[in-house]
Design a protein around this motif. Sequence first.
Motif, PDB file in Angstrom:
ATOM      1  N   THR A  24     -85.290  68.160  30.458  1.00 21.71           N
ATOM      2  CA  THR A  24     -84.143  68.017  31.365  1.00 21.71           C
ATOM      3  C   THR A  24     -84.313  66.782  32.232  1.00 21.71           C
ATOM      4  OG1 THR A  24     -83.684  70.391  31.404  1.00 21.71           O
ATOM      5  CG2 THR A  24     -82.900  69.102  33.272  1.00 21.71           C
ATOM      6  N   ILE A  28     -81.835  63.445  32.209  1.00 18.44           N
ATOM      7  CA  ILE A  28     -81.254  62.814  33.397  1.00 18.44           C
ATOM      8  C   ILE A  28     -81.680  61.354  33.469  1.00 18.44           C
ATOM      9  CG2 ILE A  28     -81.332  62.807  35.924  1.00 18.44           C
ATOM     10  CD1 ILE A  28     -81.499  65.887  35.784  1.00 18.44           C
ATOM     11  N   GLN A 379     -80.090  74.242  34.506  1.00 16.18           N
ATOM     12  CA  GLN A 379     -79.941  73.866  33.096  1.00 16.18           C
ATOM     13  C   GLN A 379     -78.730  74.555  32.470  1.00 16.18           C
ATOM     14  OE1 GLN A 379     -83.888  75.159  31.955  1.00 16.18           O
ATOM     15  NE2 GLN A 379     -84.561  73.056  31.597  1.00 16.18           N
ATOM     16  N   ARG A 381     -76.027  75.778  33.979  1.00 13.27           N
ATOM     17  CA  ARG A 381     -74.779  75.256  34.523  1.00 13.27           C
ATOM     18  C   ARG A 381     -74.455  73.890  33.926  1.00 13.27           C
ATOM     19  NH1 ARG A 381     -72.136  77.826  38.352  1.00 13.27           N
ATOM     20  NH2 ARG A 381     -73.123  79.682  39.239  1.00 13.27           N
ATOM     21  N   TYR A 382     -75.496  73.087  33.706  1.00 10.65           N
ATOM     22  CA  TYR A 382     -75.239  71.790  33.082  1.00 10.65           C
ATOM     23  C   TYR A 382     -74.762  71.972  31.643  1.00 10.65           C
ATOM     24  CZ  TYR A 382     -75.736  67.098  31.311  1.00 10.65           C
ATOM     25  OH  TYR A 382     -75.473  65.886  30.731  1.00 10.65           O
ATOM     26  N   ARG A 383     -75.353  72.902  30.907  1.00  5.08           N
ATOM     27  CA  ARG A 383     -74.909  73.142  29.525  1.00  5.08           C
ATOM     28  C   ARG A 383     -73.443  73.571  29.491  1.00  5.08           C
ATOM     29  NH1 ARG A 383     -80.388  74.819  28.440  1.00  5.08           N
ATOM     30  NH2 ARG A 383     -79.989  76.876  29.337  1.00  5.08           N
ATOM     31  N   GLU A 386     -71.506  70.227  31.671  1.00  3.67           N
ATOM     32  CA  GLU A 386     -71.915  68.853  31.366  1.00  3.67           C
ATOM     33  C   GLU A 386     -71.855  67.955  32.598  1.00  3.67           C
ATOM     34  OE1 GLU A 386     -69.694  67.452  27.984  1.00  3.67           O
ATOM     35  OE2 GLU A 386     -70.852  68.703  26.601  1.00  3.67           O
ATOM     36  N   TRP A 388     -73.824  67.598  36.692  1.00  3.65           N
ATOM     37  CA  TRP A 388     -74.691  68.090  37.757  1.00  3.65           C
ATOM     38  C   TRP A 388     -73.906  68.076  39.061  1.00  3.65           C
ATOM     39  CZ3 TRP A 388     -79.045  70.531  36.820  1.00  3.65           C
ATOM     40  CH2 TRP A 388     -79.721  70.283  35.614  1.00  3.65           C
ATOM     41  N   GLN A 397     -71.281  61.497  39.037  1.00  3.54           N
ATOM     42  CA  GLN A 397     -72.705  61.694  38.790  1.00  3.54           C
ATOM     43  C   GLN A 397     -73.495  60.595  39.506  1.00  3.54           C
ATOM     44  OE1 GLN A 397     -73.726  64.746  36.423  1.00  3.54           O
ATOM     45  NE2 GLN A 397     -72.137  64.835  37.986  1.00  3.54           N
TER      46      GLN A 397
END
Length: 428
Positions: A24, A28, A379, A381-383, A386, A388, A397
């Motif tokens: 992860t 980033i 992780q 929530r990002y999946r 998409e 942060w 972002q």
Amino acid sequence: METALSTAQANPATTPASGAFLETAADIGRSLCRDAIWHGDRCNFLTSTNDPAFTYPKPYFKALEADFYGGAAGVGFFLAALGHATNDALFRQIALGTLRNALLTAHRIAPQAALGFFVGRTGVAYAAIRAGQWLHDEKTLLEGRQLLEHVTSLDLHLTGLDVVDGAAGAIPALIQLEREYPYPALRSFIVQLADQLVSKAQQSVRGWSWNTITGGDHPNLTGFAHGVAGIVNALLEAYAFTQNPVYQEAAFQGLRYENSFFDQQQQNWPDFRLTDTQDPAQGGGYAAGSPCSCAWCHGAPGIALSRLRGYELTLHPALKAEAITAVKTTAAHSSWDQQQNFSLCHGLSGNADVLLEAADVLALAQYQQQTAAIGREGQERYRTTELWATGLYNAYQLPDFMLGLAGIGYFYLRLTNPHVYPSVLLLR
């Protein structure tokens, strides 16, 4: 330009979960590298910020400045750590290019902010030195040390007091670096900074406090970033460094002030920015039940850090008890419902970083587990989205360290090895 993560050469991960956290962080990092804008041998990034001239602030874009909090130094610091963790040439290249830009533009930082770790030249020097060490780059290391020498010549009459832009943030960083690269001018400067904090204290029946923010009809602030807790932390660091009892006494007087406002019902300390009521010791009418924040910058999490470090340095049982109280409040306010962003300053990563420090200092495994659970939630929530969720609560972002992607990435890197990649929210 992107490259695959060189897992075969990466520093060993201790568990499958830490490997996922490293990936992860690397993901980033790759997204940051994609957005780097080059000029010669240095690079920089665009970020979003809010224009305060509007009733409802409107975002606008600008180039990163040099500083650590929201600038190039913080981004370069993260990418250098990531380059160390993965041996990936891309992260190394972008880290060094970003730090070259930060070092070249550090002189533009305003004199009143120049001392600060987060918004000043101390943080730029620290980032360059750490990057030089991690990446074995002698030029960056040397230029960081040269900037550090420049910091010792700053005019203290122009500088601030708090953790973000003043002496309280600079002292712990400078002590760390003096232990690695000792020389008399730096040691003398640290003493001058500690003496400045003592001389600027405002004494009252509650104890000692510091006026760090002009304007506002409220008592001097509690909390870490701009309040008493951050200054107490610096004074205790100075005491451990010099053994001058004046610094310890000033710190204990600051603790007395801050704890006089402790709200028993909320198990937290008030954020006086959110109220205009005055201190009764100064003729005003402060009452219990005032609003409390719960983030690194203001409230229990940052105060927890000051007490954890204070206990480490002094072994005073009262500091341990206060640390446990503040950590429990932090743990109870470390869910998405309470902190709907993942920034280090006032989001879930920042609160989780506090729990990671508590797990180490107090040897309480449940906080390590809670921190890992927060990492997994990020992780997931990002999946799903998409994106942060950054500290400006918009869809941009941001590359920034304290509000954006660099700090979130560093949090995930810390989950893989918190001792190799130490907290920046509390330099210890």
